[in-house]
Design a protein around this motif. Structure first.
Motif, mmCIF file in Angstrom:
data_model
loop_
_atom_site.group_PDB
_atom_site.id
_atom_site.type_symbol
_atom_site.label_atom_id
_atom_site.label_comp_id
_atom_site.label_asym_id
_atom_site.label_seq_id
_atom_site.Cartn_x
_atom_site.Cartn_y
_atom_site.Cartn_z
ATOM 1 N N ARG A 31 13.770 -17.518 -42.144
ATOM 2 C CA ARG A 31 13.643 -18.377 -40.967
ATOM 3 C C ARG A 31 13.376 -19.830 -41.363
ATOM 4 O O ARG A 31 13.936 -20.748 -40.780
ATOM 5 N N SER A 32 12.488 -20.032 -42.341
ATOM 6 C CA SER A 32 12.136 -21.416 -42.671
ATOM 7 C C SER A 32 11.493 -21.496 -44.050
ATOM 8 O O SER A 32 11.024 -20.490 -44.593
ATOM 9 N N LEU A 34 8.635 -23.925 -46.136
ATOM 10 C CA LEU A 34 7.573 -24.898 -45.912
ATOM 11 C C LEU A 34 7.079 -25.431 -47.248
ATOM 12 O O LEU A 34 7.013 -24.698 -48.231
ATOM 13 N N MET A 48 8.436 -28.566 -42.821
ATOM 14 C CA MET A 48 9.054 -27.277 -42.546
ATOM 15 C C MET A 48 10.549 -27.509 -42.379
ATOM 16 O O MET A 48 10.957 -28.406 -41.633
ATOM 17 N N THR A 50 14.331 -25.756 -41.624
ATOM 18 C CA THR A 50 15.005 -24.576 -41.086
ATOM 19 C C THR A 50 16.516 -24.664 -41.207
ATOM 20 O O THR A 50 17.197 -23.651 -41.199
ATOM 21 N N ARG A 92 9.413 -18.169 -45.154
ATOM 22 C CA ARG A 92 9.029 -17.303 -44.038
ATOM 23 C C ARG A 92 10.277 -16.591 -43.538
ATOM 24 O O ARG A 92 11.295 -17.214 -43.260
ATOM 25 N N ALA A 95 9.042 -11.523 -40.850
ATOM 26 C CA ALA A 95 7.602 -11.285 -40.841
ATOM 27 C C ALA A 95 6.924 -12.640 -40.658
ATOM 28 O O ALA A 95 7.488 -13.662 -40.983
ATOM 29 N N ARG A 96 5.751 -12.631 -40.132
ATOM 30 C CA ARG A 96 5.118 -13.898 -39.779
ATOM 31 C C ARG A 96 4.454 -14.591 -40.960
ATOM 32 O O ARG A 96 4.209 -15.782 -40.916
ATOM 33 N N GLN A 97 4.128 -13.826 -41.990
ATOM 34 C CA GLN A 97 3.373 -14.446 -43.073
ATOM 35 C C GLN A 97 4.276 -15.251 -43.981
ATOM 36 O O GLN A 97 5.492 -15.092 -43.981
ATOM 37 N N LEU A 98 3.669 -16.120 -44.763
ATOM 38 C CA LEU A 98 4.372 -16.938 -45.738
ATOM 39 C C LEU A 98 4.295 -16.279 -47.107
ATOM 40 O O LEU A 98 3.280 -15.713 -47.472
ATOM 41 N N TYR B 33 -4.269 -16.051 -39.890
ATOM 42 C CA TYR B 33 -3.836 -15.394 -41.119
ATOM 43 C C TYR B 33 -4.951 -15.476 -42.167
ATOM 44 O O TYR B 33 -5.667 -16.469 -42.236
ATOM 45 N N TYR B 35 -5.312 -15.251 -46.389
ATOM 46 C CA TYR B 35 -4.630 -15.241 -47.675
ATOM 47 C C TYR B 35 -5.689 -15.228 -48.770
ATOM 48 O O TYR B 35 -6.822 -15.653 -48.576
ATOM 49 N N PHE B 45 -0.549 -13.313 -49.078
ATOM 50 C CA PHE B 45 -0.863 -12.845 -47.734
ATOM 51 C C PHE B 45 -1.713 -11.586 -47.778
ATOM 52 O O PHE B 45 -1.451 -10.659 -48.547
ATOM 53 N N TYR B 48 -2.687 -10.622 -40.735
ATOM 54 C CA TYR B 48 -2.671 -11.624 -39.687
ATOM 55 C C TYR B 48 -2.887 -10.995 -38.313
ATOM 56 O O TYR B 48 -2.677 -9.802 -38.113
ATOM 57 N N GLU B 56 -0.301 -7.058 -38.918
ATOM 58 C CA GLU B 56 0.243 -6.679 -40.211
ATOM 59 C C GLU B 56 -0.822 -6.793 -41.284
ATOM 60 O O GLU B 56 -1.667 -7.678 -41.244
ATOM 61 N N TYR B 102 5.900 -23.406 -35.854
ATOM 62 C CA TYR B 102 4.942 -22.363 -36.214
ATOM 63 C C TYR B 102 4.350 -22.605 -37.592
ATOM 64 O O TYR B 102 3.963 -21.663 -38.271
ATOM 65 N N GLN B 104 1.772 -23.257 -40.410
ATOM 66 C CA GLN B 104 0.410 -22.757 -40.549
ATOM 67 C C GLN B 104 -0.472 -23.850 -41.131
ATOM 68 O O GLN B 104 -0.088 -24.526 -42.081
#
Lengths: 110, 115
Positions: A31-32, A34, A48, A50, A92, A95-98, B33, B35, B45, B48, B56, B102, B104
């Motif tokens: 998705r992106s 960062l 960020m 994209t 990313r 899933a939402r995490q980096l 989140y 980490y 990670f 979150y 997750e 979005y 962080q």
């Protein structure tokens, strides 16, 4: 498993030099991407990205993404000692995490 | 200060003890989140939350780790029966999931040393 690799691991330059930091990624359902700067504390957000080919710029820092070749670069022109830090890139996906790379330690000498 | 805050900033504990860290996210952010970062590595990670729901967990998060966000605001991360390998910087981040925005934002971290 998602993976982000940064190069070089460390870099020493003199004030006024221009540096290019590299980040390659393998991120499922990307998705992106960062970029963060980390001094002796928490990472601070820089950019960020994209879309491919669109440069993001903030002062002397700029970054671009190539989604075909799966990499990004961060350029810093006219470096200053205050630019000394670890530069982290993170991908990313759905899933939402980096997922972070190990970072590039940049040292700018006066 | 409207950034992410974490408490304590440093914690030294003996192996086998339990520790708890707190994170207060940016007030309007709905995602939080956790980490973990060790020397020479980027943050990894752990888990979150979206509001109060833990959505997750990484396989890095062993049974000794538990996290909560009871009212969808602050969060706590507890480590039971600490081991020396738990020594690390524990970072909290928050984000507002809104369209394409979005990114962080990270707090200052809690540095844990297990002796």
């Amino acid at each position: 498993e998602d993976k982000v690799v940064q190069s070089p691991l460390s870099l020493v330059v003199h004030e006024g030099d221009t540096v290019t930091l590299n980040c390659s990624y393998e991120v499922t359902n990307f998705r992106s991407l960062l970029w963060y700067k980390q001094e002796k504390k928490a990472p601070t957000f820089l950019f960020m990205l994209t879309s491919s080919g669109i440069e993001k710029k903030s002062g002397r820092l700029s970054s671009i993404l190539d989604k075909k070749e799966l990499f990004s670069i961060l350029n810093i022109t006219a470096t200053q000692t205050g630019d000394s830090a670890i530069y982290l890139c993170a991908g990313r996906g759905s899933a939402r995490q980096l997922t972070f790379g190990s970072g590039t330690q940049l040292t700018v000498l006066p | 200060d409207t950034g992410v805050s974490q408490d304590p900033r440093h914690k030294i504990t003996k192996r086998g003890q339990n520790v708890t860290f707190r994170c207060d996210p940016i007030s309007e952010h709905n995602r939080l989140y956790w980490y973990r970062q060790t020397l020479g590595q980027g943050p990894e990670f752990l888990t979150y939350f979206q509001n109060e729901a833990q959505l997750e967990k990484s396989r890095l998060l062993s049974d000794r780790f538990s996290a909560e966000r009871p009212k969808g605001s602050f969060s706590t991360l507890e480590i039971q029966r600490t081991e020396q390998g738990d020594s690390a910087m524990y970072l909290c981040a928050s984000s507002l999931e809104s369209g394409l925005s979005y990114e962080q934002y990270f707090g200052p971290g809690t540095r844990l040393t297990v002796t």
